[in-house]
Design an enzyme around this catalytic site. Structure first.
Site, PDB file in Angstrom:
ATOM      1  N   SER A  82      -9.076  10.069   3.083  1.00  0.00           N
ATOM      2  CA  SER A  82      -8.278   9.180   3.991  1.00  0.00           C
ATOM      3  C   SER A  82      -9.350   8.644   5.036  1.00  0.00           C
ATOM      4  CB  SER A  82      -7.052   9.469   4.410  1.00  0.00           C
ATOM      5  OG  SER A  82      -6.183   8.281   4.874  1.00  0.00           O
ATOM      6  N   ASP A 101      -1.251   4.911  -4.481  1.00  0.00           N
ATOM      7  CA  ASP A 101      -1.356   5.368  -3.324  1.00  0.00           C
ATOM      8  C   ASP A 101      -0.620   3.971  -2.373  1.00  0.00           C
ATOM      9  OD1 ASP A 101      -2.092   5.542  -0.362  1.00  0.00           O
ATOM     10  OD2 ASP A 101      -4.001   6.529  -1.303  1.00  0.00           O
ATOM     11  N   HIS A 132      -1.014   9.226  -2.214  1.00  0.00           N
ATOM     12  CA  HIS A 132      -1.918   9.497  -1.001  1.00  0.00           C
ATOM     13  C   HIS A 132      -2.115  10.966  -0.822  1.00  0.00           C
ATOM     14  CE1 HIS A 132      -4.431   8.028   2.179  1.00  0.00           C
ATOM     15  NE2 HIS A 132      -3.994   8.665   3.135  1.00  0.00           N
TER      16      HIS A 132
END
Length: 236
Positions: free
Chosen positions: A122, A180, A212
């Site tokens: 991320s 995601d 995610h």
């Protein structure tokens, strides 16, 4: 000159001679210890190597605008979680300098930069891209898992400038889940396309139904790529 902050870090040591290093950066609100535990839970056997030291630093707590200015362990600030807004470049560059001290520690331990990879999950992947493209382009590679760059990121221009000048760049390994809903799969795909268009060598891997998060197939693919870029040396 102000002293560079020393970050807390969790380290997985190699079982034999240390001849390469991986720096793995967590996502927003996490810690190096938390990411290390998550990786250990996801991949069996562990993301550990005979010759590679794996380092999980922790970002210092700072005010984070998407949390209304609340403190969070983030690598840099964002105006909002979107690819369609300006980067918070001051905080990005400040952290690039701080993380550079970890790279220098590895150099001091006898590991050349072409035997290092930096990557992250991320926000950690975006941070790794700024480091690898703009500050340490002599690294062996960069990986970004469920990550994105803002559409006007200075990283795209930096790639174009290095390619135009005939300089090399690290290869990018990317993974992203199609489900995601925090960092959209399309954002990751857009980043890959823009970096490739600018001249960077990229590989983008989609994982159907993945949210995610990390997954075992993704981490197994990452481990194989790490070993392809940082194979054991004859003395390892």
């Amino acid at each position: 000159m102000a002293a560079v902050r020393k970050l807390q870090k969790c380290v997985v040591s190699p079982t034999r001679k240390h001849s390469a290093s991986v720096i793995f950066l967590h996502g927003s609100g996490d810690t190096g210890q938390g990411l290390r535990a998550w990786v250990r839970d996801v991949i069996v056997p562990d993301l550990a190597f005979a010759h590679i030291r794996v380092i999980y630093p922790t970002a210092p707590a700072r005010p984070y605008t998407p949390m209304q200015g609340g403190l969070s362990t983030v690598w840099f600030d964002r105006h909002k979680i979107s690819q369609d807004c300006p980067e918070h470049l001051e905080s990005i560059d400040d952290m690039c300098n701080t993380l550079g001290s970890i790279i220098q520690d590895e150099v001091n331990a006898g590991i050349p930069k072409h035997r290092m990879i930096i990557g992250g999950f991320s926000m950690g992947g975006a941070m790794a891209l700024h480091l690898g493209i703009r500050y340490h382009p002599d690294l062996a590679g960069v990986f970004a898992l469920s990550s994105f760059l803002n559409k006007d990121s200075v990283a795209f221009q930096a790639v174009e400038e290095r390619i135009r000048a005939g300089h090399s760049l690290p290869e990018l390994f990317q993974c992203h889940g199609t489900s995601d809903n925090l960092v959209l799969h399309q954002w990751g795909r857009d980043m890959s396309v823009l970096l490739r268009k600018a001249g960077m060598t990229t590989a983008f891997h989609s994982f159907s139904g993945l949210h995610h998060q990390l997954s075992q197939p993704e981490m197994e693919l990452l481990r194989s790529w790490i070993l392809s870029k940082l194979p054991p040396t004859t003395s390892s």
